[in-house]
Scaffold this motif. Structure first.
Motif, PDB file in Angstrom:
ATOM      1  N   ALA A   1      -7.888  -3.155  14.732  1.00 38.58           N
ATOM      2  CA  ALA A   1      -7.188  -1.994  15.305  1.00 38.58           C
ATOM      3  C   ALA A   1      -7.827  -1.625  16.631  1.00 38.58           C
ATOM      4  O   ALA A   1      -9.050  -1.592  16.747  1.00 38.58           O
ATOM      5  N   THR A   2      -6.994  -1.358  17.617  1.00 39.71           N
ATOM      6  CA  THR A   2      -7.533  -0.954  18.922  1.00 39.71           C
ATOM      7  C   THR A   2      -7.287   0.535  19.172  1.00 39.71           C
ATOM      8  O   THR A   2      -6.225   1.055  18.855  1.00 39.71           O
ATOM      9  N   ASN A   3      -8.309   1.160  19.726  1.00 43.07           N
ATOM     10  CA  ASN A   3      -8.208   2.591  20.038  1.00 43.07           C
ATOM     11  C   ASN A   3      -7.788   2.810  21.495  1.00 43.07           C
ATOM     12  O   ASN A   3      -8.045   3.863  22.073  1.00 43.07           O
ATOM     13  N   THR A   4      -7.132   1.833  22.075  1.00 38.44           N
ATOM     14  CA  THR A   4      -6.718   2.007  23.471  1.00 38.44           C
ATOM     15  C   THR A   4      -5.902   3.289  23.627  1.00 38.44           C
ATOM     16  O   THR A   4      -5.158   3.658  22.719  1.00 38.44           O
ATOM     17  N   SER A   5      -6.047   3.948  24.774  1.00 40.22           N
ATOM     18  CA  SER A   5      -5.239   5.150  24.941  1.00 40.22           C
ATOM     19  C   SER A   5      -4.010   4.894  25.793  1.00 40.22           C
ATOM     20  O   SER A   5      -3.089   5.699  25.794  1.00 40.22           O
TER      21      SER A   5
ATOM     22  N   HIS B   1      -5.055   5.191  17.401  1.00 38.80           N
ATOM     23  CA  HIS B   1      -5.417   6.032  18.533  1.00 38.80           C
ATOM     24  C   HIS B   1      -6.012   7.352  18.059  1.00 38.80           C
ATOM     25  O   HIS B   1      -5.311   8.201  17.517  1.00 38.80           O
ATOM     26  N   PHE B   2      -7.313   7.482  18.255  1.00 43.47           N
ATOM     27  CA  PHE B   2      -8.024   8.709  17.875  1.00 43.47           C
ATOM     28  C   PHE B   2      -8.008   9.680  19.053  1.00 43.47           C
ATOM     29  O   PHE B   2      -7.730   9.295  20.184  1.00 43.47           O
ATOM     30  N   PHE B   3      -8.376  10.906  18.764  1.00 41.73           N
ATOM     31  CA  PHE B   3      -8.450  11.925  19.812  1.00 41.73           C
ATOM     32  C   PHE B   3      -9.881  12.439  19.900  1.00 41.73           C
ATOM     33  O   PHE B   3     -10.625  12.378  18.931  1.00 41.73           O
ATOM     34  N   SER B   4     -10.213  12.930  21.062  1.00 44.51           N
ATOM     35  CA  SER B   4     -11.593  13.341  21.296  1.00 44.51           C
ATOM     36  C   SER B   4     -11.732  14.867  21.195  1.00 44.51           C
ATOM     37  O   SER B   4     -10.869  15.578  21.721  1.00 44.51           O
ATOM     38  N   PRO B   5     -12.768  15.424  20.598  1.00 45.22           N
ATOM     39  CA  PRO B   5     -13.823  14.750  19.845  1.00 45.22           C
ATOM     40  C   PRO B   5     -13.349  14.333  18.445  1.00 45.22           C
ATOM     41  O   PRO B   5     -12.701  15.125  17.756  1.00 45.22           O
ATOM     42  N   VAL B   6     -13.695  13.094  18.087  1.00 40.89           N
ATOM     43  CA  VAL B   6     -13.152  12.489  16.872  1.00 40.89           C
ATOM     44  C   VAL B   6     -13.460  13.310  15.615  1.00 40.89           C
ATOM     45  O   VAL B   6     -12.626  13.425  14.722  1.00 40.89           O
ATOM     46  N   ASP B   7     -14.646  13.886  15.555  1.00 40.26           N
ATOM     47  CA  ASP B   7     -14.992  14.613  14.323  1.00 40.26           C
ATOM     48  C   ASP B   7     -14.178  15.895  14.170  1.00 40.26           C
ATOM     49  O   ASP B   7     -14.019  16.404  13.076  1.00 40.26           O
TER      50      ASP B   7
ATOM     51  N   ALA C   1     -19.853   1.750  21.368  1.00 43.21           N
ATOM     52  CA  ALA C   1     -20.491   2.931  20.779  1.00 43.21           C
ATOM     53  C   ALA C   1     -20.497   4.072  21.788  1.00 43.21           C
ATOM     54  O   ALA C   1     -21.412   4.876  21.841  1.00 43.21           O
ATOM     55  N   GLY C   2     -19.453   4.112  22.623  1.00 43.06           N
ATOM     56  CA  GLY C   2     -19.338   5.197  23.602  1.00 43.06           C
ATOM     57  C   GLY C   2     -18.847   6.458  22.924  1.00 43.06           C
ATOM     58  O   GLY C   2     -19.004   6.626  21.707  1.00 43.06           O
ATOM     59  N   MET C   3     -18.214   7.308  23.714  1.00 43.14           N
ATOM     60  CA  MET C   3     -17.785   8.595  23.165  1.00 43.14           C
ATOM     61  C   MET C   3     -16.905   8.416  21.916  1.00 43.14           C
ATOM     62  O   MET C   3     -17.135   9.043  20.894  1.00 43.14           O
ATOM     63  N   MET C   4     -15.927   7.531  21.996  1.00 41.85           N
ATOM     64  CA  MET C   4     -14.987   7.371  20.880  1.00 41.85           C
ATOM     65  C   MET C   4     -15.606   6.593  19.720  1.00 41.85           C
ATOM     66  O   MET C   4     -15.535   6.999  18.566  1.00 41.85           O
ATOM     67  N   GLY C   5     -16.231   5.461  20.036  1.00 37.55           N
ATOM     68  CA  GLY C   5     -16.820   4.631  18.988  1.00 37.55           C
ATOM     69  C   GLY C   5     -17.851   5.412  18.182  1.00 37.55           C
ATOM     70  O   GLY C   5     -17.916   5.296  16.951  1.00 37.55           O
ATOM     71  N   ALA C   6     -18.649   6.228  18.874  1.00 40.76           N
ATOM     72  CA  ALA C   6     -19.676   7.009  18.185  1.00 40.76           C
ATOM     73  C   ALA C   6     -19.036   7.974  17.186  1.00 40.76           C
ATOM     74  O   ALA C   6     -19.509   8.128  16.055  1.00 40.76           O
ATOM     75  N   GLY C   7     -17.962   8.597  17.611  1.00 33.49           N
ATOM     76  CA  GLY C   7     -17.269   9.556  16.732  1.00 33.49           C
ATOM     77  C   GLY C   7     -16.606   8.853  15.552  1.00 33.49           C
ATOM     78  O   GLY C   7     -16.641   9.341  14.420  1.00 33.49           O
ATOM     79  N   ILE C   8     -16.019   7.692  15.817  1.00 29.80           N
ATOM     80  CA  ILE C   8     -15.333   6.952  14.747  1.00 29.80           C
ATOM     81  C   ILE C   8     -16.371   6.453  13.725  1.00 29.80           C
ATOM     82  O   ILE C   8     -16.135   6.466  12.513  1.00 29.80           O
TER      83      ILE C   8
END
Ligand code: NAI
Length: 714
Positions: A422-426, A447-453, A318-325
């Motif tokens: 699915a893994t969001n590894t960068s 692979h998402f990008f930050s900020p996800v929203d 639930a870090g930066m990426m998980g929170a956004g996803i």
């Protein structure tokens, strides 16, 4: 196409209703159908006024871009614009009052139709948008928008709307003067329109009245002079001269507003034609509209593969990426299990959704009840078993291979066979991570990008064993969260991270050569990248890049001795300048002040006496990225040039005016691009060697999108 009816005894209601299109748009067919219905109403003696509306949820989404993109010559496009102008001019001078009853979103040519009406009423619906966004695709409003809007709301108010292509909510459109009244629903809308015709019923536009004065002052008033002076300077700094449309808009307004109205419309047509036939508009329409929509629509989804709909998604980390996803998934209506090492950590991740939803509520974009319902969809936990019953897992724990393997195993122990992991590894190759999985066919990269929203792109990475089933589920999921997927094959850094890095490393090559860092940064921005390469390195963190390289060196068993490796070793190991988050990297970040390049760079990278021309630096920065993108296509990392374009613009900010990395090569011409690369390779080394795929294309006279040809015929 156009539903015509008489309402209230003597008023014609003409409603757009294009049944064979997803939305109402202006194309040859709808324009001529409307024209016919309109002339009929004008000719009908029993009709005293006309209301224009729509029977679909939106009013008119804009002009059909296919119509603009497919024109064969400048003459054809200018004739189309002229015909539209004649229709709109006829509307405002036909002698009968016309009201635009705006029931839903109205953009571009659709809003220009509203401008040609004598009054505009809109429903105050939070989803409704009003605007002239043409500039975002390299165009200018060609249906009279550059002339009517400033005459209606003043030059200083109209210019930002035209130049930035802003889409306003109904409420903001009212405040800006783009609409005259707001009502609560469709019934009130039509009633109000009828009432206006019956009570005011004016059928002359302000600009056709004697003694008309532009609100706020004309071009030659002190206000006008100041607006254009300040505007031109701002424009130059924003566009760096790369985008012709904003300049054309500014010129059309400046020249047109000094002329009588019909002459002014001719000026607009001239500039519109210039823009619509420009290579920049073609690039932008191709990549930012057609390609992006095709990807968004799921062009890469394997046909006929049935997968369960994702009702429940487990998010690990639930870090930066998980929170956004978690936020974007809940917003799209999915139940989310947000798992971290402790419930407190997971709750911290959920706070992100609380914050974003709170902002939507306070801006009036969402009700408190709706926000509460979305938030209630996110369940926080520290229990790995809580993800049981999820159709999909998205893993976003620390970038650590062993940890990722552990959480993969934990999840698979409770997941059903049909679920996808699915893994969001960068940075870590998917095929390697899939070794921890007992069902590698259902293991895939997302692979998402930050900020996800905010970031629209999602890079889907196929490991060696990832199946069409896993891909189909990912594409369906990405579609649900309204993002743009590109599908790539596994490779170190995948597509976006790999090529994005080349921008930064070329900047570092320049620094080591003794090129003034200020010049390097200017070249980066000047060629249209969002920030200079050294600033990007600081933002991403020099330390992170250093760590990723060290990991790669370890994995591949070789040490890299390149400029970027030498520079990041120096900065991280010896100088402790690890990037922006630490307040020092290539730049200094004084608290509360503006960042500036670290003067100490001069000592480590002495300037060479003769500094190069900035144009050469721009060329190096863009060519280097583009030729590496082409290598990704050659190696099969990318499946198409189109994906390469979309990924480059949305993933790392490759300049939109080029249409993306591949359109950029086309814009220069493949043959010329290859020649350029060979010349650069002769001076700067083999990293500039053009890939075989380009050399072969050059030999055959091929291009990726035939962009060159389009320009010549224009
Ligand atoms: P982060 O450090 O903000 O968050 C990672 C989270 O994982 C932390 O909250 C941590 O407590 C949690 N975690 C650790 N062990 C766990 C376990 N056993 N179970 C559940 N949660 C656990 O990291 P960030 O930035 O969110 O990155 C996560 C992943 O996404 C990494 O693989 C990263 O490479 C990748 N990524 C990061 C991007 C970025 O811009 N930060 C962009 C795209 C991908």
């Amino acid at each position: 196409m156009i539903n015509s009816q008489i309402i209230n005894g003597d008023i014609a209601l003409l409603s757009f209703n294009m049944t064979d299109e997803a939305m109402n748009i202006l194309n040859d067919t709808s324009i001529s159908a409307f024209h016919e219905a309109f002339e009929k109403a004008v000719a009908d003696e029993n009709v005293k006024g006309i209301v224009v509306s729509s029977d679909k949820p939106e009013f008119i989404a804009g002009a059909d871009l296919k119509m603009i993109a497919n024109v064969k010559s400048a003459k054809e496009i200018s004739e189309k614009a002229k015909a539209l102008h004649q229709l709109y001019r006829r509307m405002e001078t036909c002698g009968k009052p016309i009201v635009a009853a705006i029931n839903g979103t109205v953009l571009g040519g659709g809003y220009e139709l509203c401008l040609a009406c004598h009054h505009r009423i809109a429903i105050n619906n939070p989803k409704l948008q009003v605007g002239l966004p043409e500039v975002l695709l390299g165009l200018l409003p060609g249906g009279g928008g550059t002339q009517r809007l400033p005459r209606m709301i003043g030059i200083a108010n109209a210019l930002p709307l035209l130049l930035e292509g802003r889409k306003l909510s109904a409420y903001k459109a009212l405040a800006a003067g783009m609409v005259n009244e707001l009502v609560k629903d469709k019934e009130a809308l039509i009633n109000k329109a009828v009432e206006w015709i019956n009570t005011v019923g004016k059928s002359v536009q302000p600009w056709d009245e004697k003694g008309f004065k532009i609100p706020g002052g004309g071009v030659h008033t002190p206000m006008g002079v100041q607006t254009f002076m300040a505007g031109s300077a701002l424009l130059q700094s924003k566009t760096q001269g790369n985008y012709p449309a904003p300049t054309a808009i500014m010129n059309a307004v400046q020249e047109g507003l000094q002329l009588q109205f019909d002459r002014a419309l001719e000026v607009e047509i001239r500039y519109f034609t210039q823009c619509a036939t420009s290579v920049v508009a073609k690039n932008m329409m191709r990549s930012l509209f057609f390609a992006m929509n095709a990807n968004k629509g799921g062009k890469d989804r394997p046909k006929g593969v049935e997968v369960p709909r994702v009702e429940k998604v487990g998010i690990l980390g639930a870090g930066m990426m998980g929170a956004g996803i978690a936020y974007v998934s809940a917003l799209a209506g999915m139940d989310v299990v947000l798992k971290d090492r402790s419930v407190e950590d997971a709750e911290k991740g959920k706070d992100y959704s609380r914050k974003l939803l709170g902002a939507l509520v306070s801006r009036g974009k969402m009700t408190q009840d709706a926000a509460d319902a979305i938030l209630a969809k996110i369940q926080t936990t520290d229990d790995p078993n809580a993800v049981a019953g999820s159709q999909m897992i998205i893993e976003a724990v620390f970038e650590d291979r062993a940890l990722k393997a552990t959480v993969t195993k934990e999840s698979e122990a409770v997941l059903e066979d049909s679920a996808v992991f699915a893994t969001n590894t960068s940075t870590l190759p998917i095929t390697g991570l899939a070794e921890a999985s007992v069902r590698p066919d259902k293991f895939i990269g997302l692979h998402f990008f930050s900020p996800v929203d905010k970031m629209q792109l999602v890079e889907i990475i196929m490991g060696e064993q990832s199946s069409d089933y896993a891909l189909a589920m990912c594409i369906d999921y990405v579609k649900r969260i309204k993002k743009v997927p590109i599908v790539v094959n596994d490779s170190r850094g995948f597509y976006t991270s790999r090529i994005f890095t080349t921008y930064v490393t070329e900047g570092m090559n320049m620094l080591e050569e003794g090129i003034n860092p200020n010049l390097i940064e200017h070249a980066g921005k000047g060629c249209g990248m969002p920030v200079g390469p050294l600033a990007v390195a600081d933002e991403v963190s020099i330390e992170l890049m250093y760590k990723v390289r060290k990991q790669t060196e370890k994995d591949l068993g070789e040490t890299r001795d390149t400029a970027d490796a030498r520079i990041s070793n120096l900065l991280v190991e010896k100088l402790d300048r690890i990037g922006k988050k630490a307040g020092k990297g290539f730049y200094e970040y004084p608290e509360g002040g503006k960042k500036y390049l670290w003067p100490g760079l001069a000592e480590h990278f002495p300037l060479k006496e003769e500094q190069p021309d900035i144009e050469l630096l721009k060329k190096r920065l863009l060519h280097y990225q583009a030729l590496n993108a082409a290598k990704c296509l050659e190696e099969g990392v990318l499946r198409s040039a189109q994906d390469g374009d979309v990924g480059s613009i949305l993933g790392w900010g490759f300049p939109p005016y080029t249409g993306g990395a591949f359109s950029y090569i086309d814009m220069i011409g493949v043959e010329q691009f290859v020649k350029d690369c060979e010349e650069l390779a002769a001076t700067y080394g083999e990293r500039f060697n053009p890939p075989t795929i380009l050399k072969e294309m050059a030999a055959k006279g091929e291009s990726f999108f035939a962009a060159k040809k389009e320009v010549e015929t224009a």
